[in-house]
Design a protein around this motif. Structure first.
Motif, PDB file in Angstrom:
ATOM      1  N   ILE A 103       0.822  -1.215   0.000  1.00 23.86           N
ATOM      2  CA  ILE A 103       0.000   0.000   0.000  1.00 23.86           C
ATOM      3  C   ILE A 103       0.855   1.263   0.000  1.00 23.86           C
ATOM      4  N   VAL A 104       1.813   1.329   0.919  1.00 29.25           N
ATOM      5  CA  VAL A 104       2.574   2.572   1.114  1.00 29.25           C
ATOM      6  C   VAL A 104       3.398   2.956  -0.112  1.00 29.25           C
ATOM      7  N   PRO A 105       4.321   2.092  -0.605  1.00 29.65           N
ATOM      8  CA  PRO A 105       5.115   2.516  -1.771  1.00 29.65           C
ATOM      9  C   PRO A 105       4.264   2.734  -3.022  1.00 29.65           C
ATOM     10  N   THR A 106       3.289   1.845  -3.251  1.00 25.85           N
ATOM     11  CA  THR A 106       2.500   1.927  -4.482  1.00 25.85           C
ATOM     12  C   THR A 106       1.614   3.153  -4.538  1.00 25.85           C
ATOM     13  N   SER A 107       1.213   3.680  -3.369  1.00 20.81           N
ATOM     14  CA  SER A 107       0.383   4.883  -3.345  1.00 20.81           C
ATOM     15  C   SER A 107       1.224   6.156  -3.271  1.00 20.81           C
ATOM     16  N   LEU A 108       2.404   6.079  -2.661  1.00 21.04           N
ATOM     17  CA  LEU A 108       3.254   7.257  -2.529  1.00 21.04           C
ATOM     18  C   LEU A 108       4.086   7.541  -3.785  1.00 21.04           C
ATOM     19  N   ASN A 109       4.482   6.498  -4.508  1.00 21.26           N
ATOM     20  CA  ASN A 109       5.342   6.696  -5.680  1.00 21.26           C
ATOM     21  C   ASN A 109       4.769   7.675  -6.697  1.00 21.26           C
ATOM     22  N   PRO A 110       3.512   7.500  -7.132  1.00 11.88           N
ATOM     23  CA  PRO A 110       2.978   8.463  -8.108  1.00 11.88           C
ATOM     24  C   PRO A 110       2.828   9.866  -7.541  1.00 11.88           C
ATOM     25  N   VAL A 111       2.544   9.974  -6.236  1.00  3.53           N
ATOM     26  CA  VAL A 111       2.418  11.291  -5.609  1.00  3.53           C
ATOM     27  C   VAL A 111       3.776  11.986  -5.591  1.00  3.53           C
ATOM     28  N   ILE A 112       4.805  11.253  -5.192  1.00  3.96           N
ATOM     29  CA  ILE A 112       6.148  11.833  -5.109  1.00  3.96           C
ATOM     30  C   ILE A 112       6.632  12.271  -6.488  1.00  3.96           C
ATOM     31  N   TYR A 113       6.481  11.401  -7.478  1.00  3.49           N
ATOM     32  CA  TYR A 113       6.925  11.762  -8.821  1.00  3.49           C
ATOM     33  C   TYR A 113       6.053  12.860  -9.417  1.00  3.49           C
ATOM     34  N   GLY A 114       4.775  12.827  -9.109  1.00  7.32           N
ATOM     35  CA  GLY A 114       3.889  13.860  -9.638  1.00  7.32           C
ATOM     36  C   GLY A 114       4.185  15.233  -9.078  1.00  7.32           C
ATOM     37  N   LEU A 115       4.554  15.293  -7.781  1.00  9.81           N
ATOM     38  CA  LEU A 115       4.825  16.577  -7.140  1.00  9.81           C
ATOM     39  C   LEU A 115       6.237  17.076  -7.405  1.00  9.81           C
ATOM     40  N   GLN A 116       7.193  16.147  -7.502  1.00 13.18           N
ATOM     41  CA  GLN A 116       8.594  16.535  -7.618  1.00 13.18           C
ATOM     42  C   GLN A 116       9.052  16.738  -9.058  1.00 13.18           C
ATOM     43  N   THR A 117       8.424  16.064 -10.012  1.00 13.27           N
ATOM     44  CA  THR A 117       8.883  16.133 -11.402  1.00 13.27           C
ATOM     45  C   THR A 117       8.113  17.198 -12.156  1.00 13.27           C
ATOM     46  N   LYS A 118       8.828  18.229 -12.594  1.00 16.27           N
ATOM     47  CA  LYS A 118       8.204  19.386 -13.234  1.00 16.27           C
ATOM     48  C   LYS A 118       7.455  18.997 -14.502  1.00 16.27           C
ATOM     49  N   GLU A 119       8.060  18.138 -15.345  1.00 17.87           N
ATOM     50  CA  GLU A 119       7.452  17.768 -16.622  1.00 17.87           C
ATOM     51  C   GLU A 119       6.148  17.009 -16.427  1.00 17.87           C
ATOM     52  N   ILE A 120       6.100  16.144 -15.405  1.00 18.95           N
ATOM     53  CA  ILE A 120       4.872  15.391 -15.131  1.00 18.95           C
ATOM     54  C   ILE A 120       3.785  16.324 -14.617  1.00 18.95           C
ATOM     55  N   ARG A 121       4.150  17.281 -13.765  1.00 22.29           N
ATOM     56  CA  ARG A 121       3.176  18.267 -13.286  1.00 22.29           C
ATOM     57  C   ARG A 121       2.613  19.084 -14.447  1.00 22.29           C
ATOM     58  N   GLN A 122       3.496  19.510 -15.339  1.00 21.46           N
ATOM     59  CA  GLN A 122       3.052  20.293 -16.491  1.00 21.46           C
ATOM     60  C   GLN A 122       2.155  19.477 -17.404  1.00 21.46           C
ATOM     61  N   GLY A 123       2.504  18.195 -17.613  1.00 21.78           N
ATOM     62  CA  GLY A 123       1.675  17.329 -18.439  1.00 21.78           C
ATOM     63  C   GLY A 123       0.288  17.144 -17.852  1.00 21.78           C
ATOM     64  N   LEU A 124       0.220  17.003 -16.519  1.00 17.52           N
ATOM     65  CA  LEU A 124      -1.067  16.859 -15.840  1.00 17.52           C
ATOM     66  C   LEU A 124      -1.894  18.139 -15.967  1.00 17.52           C
ATOM     67  N   GLN A 125      -1.229  19.286 -15.817  1.00 16.89           N
ATOM     68  CA  GLN A 125      -1.930  20.571 -15.941  1.00 16.89           C
ATOM     69  C   GLN A 125      -2.485  20.765 -17.351  1.00 16.89           C
ATOM     70  N   GLN A 126      -1.723  20.345 -18.358  1.00 20.79           N
ATOM     71  CA  GLN A 126      -2.183  20.480 -19.744  1.00 20.79           C
ATOM     72  C   GLN A 126      -3.414  19.624 -20.005  1.00 20.79           C
ATOM     73  N   ILE A 127      -3.418  18.415 -19.459  1.00 17.23           N
ATOM     74  CA  ILE A 127      -4.581  17.527 -19.633  1.00 17.23           C
ATOM     75  C   ILE A 127      -5.806  18.127 -18.965  1.00 17.23           C
ATOM     76  N   VAL A 128      -5.630  18.691 -17.753  1.00 15.96           N
ATOM     77  CA  VAL A 128      -6.750  19.311 -17.036  1.00 15.96           C
ATOM     78  C   VAL A 128      -7.275  20.515 -17.814  1.00 15.96           C
ATOM     79  N   GLN A 129      -6.378  21.335 -18.354  1.00 18.45           N
ATOM     80  CA  GLN A 129      -6.786  22.514 -19.112  1.00 18.45           C
ATOM     81  C   GLN A 129      -7.537  22.130 -20.382  1.00 18.45           C
ATOM     82  N   ARG A 130      -7.087  21.067 -21.043  1.00 16.87           N
ATOM     83  CA  ARG A 130      -7.780  20.603 -22.251  1.00 16.87           C
ATOM     84  C   ARG A 130      -9.200  20.173 -21.933  1.00 16.87           C
ATOM     85  N   ARG A 131      -9.385  19.503 -20.813  1.00 14.84           N
ATOM     86  CA  ARG A 131     -10.718  19.029 -20.436  1.00 14.84           C
ATOM     87  C   ARG A 131     -11.628  20.188 -20.071  1.00 14.84           C
ATOM     88  N   LYS A 132     -11.064  21.233 -19.492  1.00 18.86           N
ATOM     89  CA  LYS A 132     -11.874  22.411 -19.166  1.00 18.86           C
ATOM     90  C   LYS A 132     -12.338  23.133 -20.422  1.00 18.86           C
TER      91      LYS A 132
END
Length: 312
Positions: free
Chosen positions: A279-308
């Motif tokens: 539970i712990v590593p599998t749930s924390l890994n995407p959060v850590i990479y999502g928050l720490q990696t700039k490119e992944i954050r930007q990619g997520l923001q672009q997807i959200v903006q497209r849906r809006k």
């Protein structure tokens, strides 16, 4: 036993003890965690596949980790959720138990090997930046990914083969799910070979993992210290800190389970640690990479903006 090769076809699982009053809250909590694990990990994989800006060796290699995390959670959590709702005794077939044990160990091993190839990618990017695209080609990415999964599955098959060959004198699994120790503890035969081989394989894997990642980070630190470039140091900290945090979390959870397996007096604590390991590593890994990696954050923001921007 009159028959030295006797084997139970159906095994009883006693490791998960939930009272009638706590069953539904525990079920809801685990279900929500499982949904989060699947959505977050598979969401990152889909985002990397959809965003061309993320089609880089670093992120293509990283895709192996969320896939491994999603599979690792799926091997264990759905069975636990089903068992929580069943008030009667819990059973599993021997074949299903062996398959689950293979999945548990191969996927936990794959996390080590995937983190090793990710560390190699960071080493090339920081220590050999001019040759990075020459070394880390698509062919190399595929080769490293295949090697990581093969190293994770072949030794596990050998370890489980030693356990499957044993006869049985009990049909009770004292763990919340099936793993190699649960299988060979079903036997009353001499288990010294299984214990030594299992411990040796675990020590070799962990030694390889810790050695490779330690050497990689020491070389990266040496290059950063020698270069004295603030830009290089910033790049190293941003890309390596995320990888190191994920590795230390996984190392801590895994070592806790292995240590507690050696002490029968802490069975309840071991069972809890075994579940938390998935539970712990599998749930924390995407959060850590999502928050720490700039490119992944930007990619997520672009997807959200497209849906809006989509009407209705």
């Amino acid at each position: 036993m009159e028959n030295g090769s006797y084997r139970y076809e159906i095994l009883k699982i006693e490791g998960l003890r939930v009272t009638r009053y706590s069953a539904y809250p525990v079920f809801v909590l685990l279900f929500l965690i499982y949904v989060f694990i699947m959505v977050s990990n598979l969401g990152i994989v889909m985002m990397i596949a959809m965003e061309k800006a993320l089609h880089k060796p670093m992120y293509l290699l990283f895709c192996n980790l969320p896939v491994s995390d999603a599979l690792s959670a799926t091997v264990v959590l759905p069975g636990l959720l089903k068992d929580i709702l069943v008030e009667s005794e819990r059973y599993i077939s021997y074949v299903a138990c062996a398959l689950q044990a293979f999945g548990v160990h191969s996927l936990s091993t794959s996390a080590h090997t995937i983190l090793i190839i990710m560390a190699f990618d960071r080493y090339v990017a920081i220590c050999n930046p001019l040759r990075y695209h020459t070394i880390m080609t698509n062919k190399m990415v595929v080769k490293l990914s295949v090697i990581a999964w093969l190293i994770a599955t072949i030794p596990v098959g050998a370890v489980l083969a030693l356990s499957i060959r044993l006869s049985q004198c009990t049909s009770v699994i004292s763990n919340p799910y099936c793993d190699n120790p649960s299988l060979f503890k079903l036997s009353c035969e001499n288990l010294l070979l299984n214990q030594v081989f299992g411990l040796l394989s675990a020590v070799m894997l962990w030694s390889l993992s810790i050695s490779c990642i330690s050497i990689t980070y020491l070389k990266i630190a040496y290059v950063c210290f020698k270069n004295r470039s603030s830009t290089l140091k910033s790049k190293a900290i941003k890309t390596c800190s995320t990888h190191l945090i994920v590795y230390l979390i996984f190392l801590g959870c895994g070592s806790t389970v292995i240590i507690l397996h050696r002490f029968a007096a802490y069975e309840e604590l071991r069972n809890l640690a075994s579940i938390l390991f998935h539970i712990v590593p599998t749930s924390l890994n995407p959060v850590i990479y999502g928050l720490q990696t700039k490119e992944i954050r930007q990619g997520l923001q672009q997807i959200v903006q497209r849906r809006k921007m989509i009407p209705g």
